[in-house]
Write a protein that holds these residues in place. Structure first.
Motif, PDB file in Angstrom:
ATOM      1  N   THR A 187       0.815  -1.214   0.000  1.00  0.00           N
ATOM      2  CA  THR A 187       0.000   0.000   0.000  1.00  0.00           C
ATOM      3  C   THR A 187       0.848   1.263   0.000  1.00  0.00           C
ATOM      4  O   THR A 187       0.370   2.331  -0.343  1.00  0.00           O
ATOM      5  CB  THR A 187      -0.953   0.026   1.212  1.00  0.00           C
ATOM      6  N   LYS A 188       2.101   1.126   0.424  1.00  0.00           N
ATOM      7  CA  LYS A 188       2.994   2.293   0.458  1.00  0.00           C
ATOM      8  C   LYS A 188       4.304   1.980  -0.223  1.00  0.00           C
ATOM      9  O   LYS A 188       4.769   0.851  -0.193  1.00  0.00           O
ATOM     10  CB  LYS A 188       3.318   2.679   1.912  1.00  0.00           C
ATOM     11  N   LEU A 189       4.906   3.020  -0.765  1.00  0.00           N
ATOM     12  CA  LEU A 189       6.233   2.934  -1.334  1.00  0.00           C
ATOM     13  C   LEU A 189       7.117   3.790  -0.428  1.00  0.00           C
ATOM     14  O   LEU A 189       7.039   5.025  -0.472  1.00  0.00           O
ATOM     15  CB  LEU A 189       6.172   3.537  -2.742  1.00  0.00           C
ATOM     16  N   ALA A 196       6.826   8.414   2.592  1.00  0.00           N
ATOM     17  CA  ALA A 196       6.283   7.380   1.716  1.00  0.00           C
ATOM     18  C   ALA A 196       5.302   8.015   0.744  1.00  0.00           C
ATOM     19  O   ALA A 196       4.829   9.135   0.955  1.00  0.00           O
ATOM     20  CB  ALA A 196       5.582   6.307   2.531  1.00  0.00           C
ATOM     21  N   VAL A 197       5.012   7.305  -0.318  1.00  0.00           N
ATOM     22  CA  VAL A 197       3.958   7.695  -1.260  1.00  0.00           C
ATOM     23  C   VAL A 197       3.073   6.467  -1.481  1.00  0.00           C
ATOM     24  O   VAL A 197       3.487   5.345  -1.156  1.00  0.00           O
ATOM     25  CB  VAL A 197       4.536   8.232  -2.599  1.00  0.00           C
ATOM     26  N   PRO A 198       1.854   6.657  -2.012  1.00  0.00           N
ATOM     27  CA  PRO A 198       0.961   5.510  -2.190  1.00  0.00           C
ATOM     28  C   PRO A 198       1.581   4.448  -3.106  1.00  0.00           C
ATOM     29  O   PRO A 198       2.216   4.780  -4.109  1.00  0.00           O
ATOM     30  CB  PRO A 198      -0.289   6.133  -2.824  1.00  0.00           C
ATOM     31  N   GLY A 199       1.398   3.194  -2.747  1.00  0.00           N
ATOM     32  CA  GLY A 199       1.954   2.085  -3.509  1.00  0.00           C
ATOM     33  C   GLY A 199       0.949   1.464  -4.467  1.00  0.00           C
ATOM     34  O   GLY A 199      -0.225   1.870  -4.517  1.00  0.00           O
ATOM     35  N   GLY A 201      -0.658  -1.197  -4.369  1.00  0.00           N
ATOM     36  CA  GLY A 201      -1.855  -1.760  -3.741  1.00  0.00           C
ATOM     37  C   GLY A 201      -3.053  -0.821  -3.807  1.00  0.00           C
ATOM     38  O   GLY A 201      -4.199  -1.278  -3.906  1.00  0.00           O
ATOM     39  N   CYS A 202      -2.805   0.481  -3.772  1.00  0.00           N
ATOM     40  CA  CYS A 202      -3.897   1.468  -3.833  1.00  0.00           C
ATOM     41  C   CYS A 202      -4.527   1.486  -5.219  1.00  0.00           C
ATOM     42  O   CYS A 202      -5.748   1.571  -5.361  1.00  0.00           O
ATOM     43  CB  CYS A 202      -3.374   2.865  -3.490  1.00  0.00           C
TER      44      CYS A 202
ATOM     45  N   ALA B 142       6.821  12.804  -2.088  1.00  0.00           N
ATOM     46  CA  ALA B 142       6.514  12.767  -0.653  1.00  0.00           C
ATOM     47  C   ALA B 142       6.686  14.149  -0.028  1.00  0.00           C
ATOM     48  O   ALA B 142       6.288  14.374   1.110  1.00  0.00           O
ATOM     49  CB  ALA B 142       7.411  11.759   0.057  1.00  0.00           C
ATOM     50  N   TYR B 163      -2.920   9.891  -9.730  1.00  0.00           N
ATOM     51  CA  TYR B 163      -1.969   9.449  -8.709  1.00  0.00           C
ATOM     52  C   TYR B 163      -1.570  10.609  -7.814  1.00  0.00           C
ATOM     53  O   TYR B 163      -1.455  10.464  -6.595  1.00  0.00           O
ATOM     54  CB  TYR B 163      -0.723   8.822  -9.358  1.00  0.00           C
ATOM     55  N   MET B 166      -4.214  11.344  -5.234  1.00  0.00           N
ATOM     56  CA  MET B 166      -4.180  10.315  -4.193  1.00  0.00           C
ATOM     57  C   MET B 166      -3.011  10.571  -3.253  1.00  0.00           C
ATOM     58  O   MET B 166      -3.145  10.467  -2.034  1.00  0.00           O
ATOM     59  CB  MET B 166      -4.052   8.947  -4.871  1.00  0.00           C
ATOM     60  N   ASN B 167      -1.871  10.930  -3.835  1.00  0.00           N
ATOM     61  CA  ASN B 167      -0.679  11.214  -3.031  1.00  0.00           C
ATOM     62  C   ASN B 167      -0.885  12.424  -2.118  1.00  0.00           C
ATOM     63  O   ASN B 167      -0.543  12.388  -0.939  1.00  0.00           O
ATOM     64  CB  ASN B 167       0.527  11.431  -3.943  1.00  0.00           C
ATOM     65  N   PHE B 170      -3.106  11.450   0.693  1.00  0.00           N
ATOM     66  CA  PHE B 170      -2.349  10.598   1.608  1.00  0.00           C
ATOM     67  C   PHE B 170      -1.437  11.425   2.522  1.00  0.00           C
ATOM     68  O   PHE B 170      -1.366  11.198   3.728  1.00  0.00           O
ATOM     69  CB  PHE B 170      -1.538   9.587   0.791  1.00  0.00           C
ATOM     70  N   GLN B 171      -0.755  12.414   1.927  1.00  0.00           N
ATOM     71  CA  GLN B 171       0.153  13.248   2.734  1.00  0.00           C
ATOM     72  C   GLN B 171      -0.645  14.057   3.774  1.00  0.00           C
ATOM     73  O   GLN B 171      -0.231  14.165   4.933  1.00  0.00           O
ATOM     74  CB  GLN B 171       0.989  14.182   1.843  1.00  0.00           C
ATOM     75  N   ALA B 206      -9.204   3.704  -2.951  1.00  0.00           N
ATOM     76  CA  ALA B 206      -7.784   3.930  -3.239  1.00  0.00           C
ATOM     77  C   ALA B 206      -7.159   4.824  -2.166  1.00  0.00           C
ATOM     78  O   ALA B 206      -6.078   4.531  -1.647  1.00  0.00           O
ATOM     79  CB  ALA B 206      -7.612   4.560  -4.623  1.00  0.00           C
ATOM     80  N   THR B 209      -6.964   3.000   1.176  1.00  0.00           N
ATOM     81  CA  THR B 209      -5.894   2.000   1.184  1.00  0.00           C
ATOM     82  C   THR B 209      -4.546   2.685   1.412  1.00  0.00           C
ATOM     83  O   THR B 209      -3.711   2.194   2.171  1.00  0.00           O
ATOM     84  CB  THR B 209      -5.888   1.216  -0.142  1.00  0.00           C
ATOM     85  N   ALA B 210      -4.351   3.824   0.762  1.00  0.00           N
ATOM     86  CA  ALA B 210      -3.099   4.561   0.945  1.00  0.00           C
ATOM     87  C   ALA B 210      -2.960   5.033   2.393  1.00  0.00           C
ATOM     88  O   ALA B 210      -1.934   4.835   3.031  1.00  0.00           O
ATOM     89  CB  ALA B 210      -3.038   5.750  -0.005  1.00  0.00           C
ATOM     90  N   GLN B 212      -4.575   4.052   5.026  1.00  0.00           N
ATOM     91  CA  GLN B 212      -4.889   3.059   6.060  1.00  0.00           C
ATOM     92  C   GLN B 212      -5.831   3.660   7.101  1.00  0.00           C
ATOM     93  O   GLN B 212      -5.658   3.478   8.312  1.00  0.00           O
ATOM     94  CB  GLN B 212      -3.606   2.513   6.710  1.00  0.00           C
TER      95      GLN B 212
END
Lengths: 306, 306
Positions: A187-189, A196-199, A201-202, B142, B163, B166-167, B170-171, B206, B209-210, B212
């Motif tokens: 899920t993460k890179l 990290a950034v979304p992996g 899995g997302c 990131a 992407y 999503m990133n 996530f951040q 998505a 998942t990123a 969590q």
């Protein structure tokens, strides 16, 4: 060798363990490097293992590089490595499509240029990579032109992931007999500095949710990556060690395949995580408890310098 | 009124049911229209209900239109409707952020221009909408510049989903105290001719998942949309009917709120789906069994023409 699992590997135990194996599989990110920085001592460990006659392989869920790109990165960091020793999911997905799925037709690819190259090296036609921005009105999106030769959707890491790509994958997957393969479910890179950034899995989860189908995944913890190594190099599983920083991918792969397992603490998982799995009493979580752990794979160095 | 659930609504039963309610909530897509085509007879049903003194409301999980845009679309199809009677998730998310979350700060918005407008109408600042393509190298992603005033991530339907979006989400969600709200979890957006495109549920999954983390969702089956109507118009739940085409959103919302429920077969779910829930014996699935069903809401028309 040891009665209790998840014990610190040190002293004479290191030599004992290394004597008991012929092959060592290393995860890459968080194990031998972090981002673009090698883990101090990692190159010496790898090089000494090879000098001592061990076979060393690299198994990474990262799909953003070809085998050659990995070998070049590692050589630049001082690792003695050849392309054939590297098993990334860009390469392994192509092998999976060819040898397990026997795909006949094109791949609709959500992925990197490295994935494109590995597919081409395996002779698998594809629809190309790169940006795919939204166009037209909503009513048109369900009627995007589809390539009738596409017989599989493959999802890997793709920085150009977009709504339109998800939509195209969904339209292909709504057709009969369309294969669905994902490189991995991470899920993460992780990047340098704890960021990290979304992996992948997302991305995969988004496409799976749209298609209401579950993809076959190639990456760890699924055993295909080990089978890929084992079938090419005749690895004996009882004499093989898996080294990784993630319990849910690396260590679980090792358990799934009957390998010895070593957790290194330079990456994602901690000893507390492993102990929580151990204490849970849940059979499914026991596979995520490593046999041993070290602070860093550099801890193996003293035993290798004799 | 009826001993067994999931019975066909016809004949005298229609009048009985309508006499027992003061308010009727209609889902839109698959109930009163499909895509840009009104369900034949739907406008007459709605207009006659209102002439008979019933209060009529429209509750839709679709986040791509403002209340005004819905009212205009419906007027164009011959529905007698005012903006205040429409409750879409673009509007309801803004109400939720204001009245439930008491958000103080900006919203990072993955969503439509309609969502932007509804946020602004509620006085909630945001980071804007539109395309956000990938730039730079992975190591930079990131470290994308974040707006320190952002205190919530909101995810609705966004054709520019990418992407990078999503990133960014996530951040933001990795920061302390960042709220996380989704409009709805519908995995598909049905279009005319049995076609569909991926729905907001895919985008939300998505991001979840990123990060969590699980988002709070505003749309059906969560009761907030009913509460939104009820608090503005003083609806008595025991004298309210929910009409919809989806068991897992519309009918479940009705059950969750103690409303009478009517499934119409012009959309997603079938009687067989409802019967499978009924037979399952699973308590969680009983809420997806409607009290009644009709082939189309046009079936109500004869009882309304007296």
């Amino acid at each position: 060798m040891s009665a209790s699992k998840c014990s610190r590997l040190s002293g004479a135990l290191i030599e004992q363990l290394l004597d008991s194996v012929d092959s060592v599989l290393f995860d890459c990110d968080g194990v031998i490097w972090r981002g673009d920085q090698a883990i101090p001592g990692a190159a010496q460990v790898i090089n000494r293992l090879k000098e001592k006659g061990k076979r060393v392989f690299f198994v990474t869920n990262n799909s953003s590089k070809t085998r050659r790109m990995y070998a070049e990165k590692m050589s630049g960091m001082g690792f003695n490595v050849s392309e054939e020793e590297v098993f990334g999911t860009a390469y392994c997905s192509a092998v999976y499509l060819k040898t397990v799925c026997h795909v006949e037709g094109k791949v609709y690819l959500i992925g990197s240029d490295a994935m494109r190259q590995e597919l081409e090296a395996m002779g698998i036609p594809h629809t190309g990579v790169g940006a795919d921005h939204i166009v037209g009105r909503q009513a048109d999106w369900a009627n995007v032109p589809l390539d009738p030769e596409v017989k599989a959707v493959v999802v890997g890491f793709d920085e150009h992931f977009s709504y339109m790509k998800m939509n195209r994958a969904f339209q292909y997957l709504s057709q009969r007999d369309c294969l669905f393969v994902g490189t991995n479910r991470d899920t993460k890179l992780p990047l340098e500095g704890g960021k990290a950034v979304p992996g992948t899995g997302c991305l995969l989860q988004a496409v799976e949710t749209a298609a209401q189908r579950r993809a076959q995944t190639v990456g760890k913890p699924h055993r295909f990556m080990f089978d890929c190594v084992a079938s090419k190099f005749g690895v004996e599983r009882g004499r093989c060690l898996m080294v990784g920083d993630r319990l849910d991918t690396d260590i679980l792969l090792g358990s799934n395949c009957g390998l010895k397992t070593l957790l290194t603490l330079t990456g994602v998982s901690s000893v507390a995580d492993a102990e929580a799995h151990q204490r849970s009493g849940c059979p499914e979580r026991q596979g995520m408890v490593p046999d041993y752990y070290v602070d860093s794979i550099a801890d193996l160095l003293p035993a290798l310098q004799g």
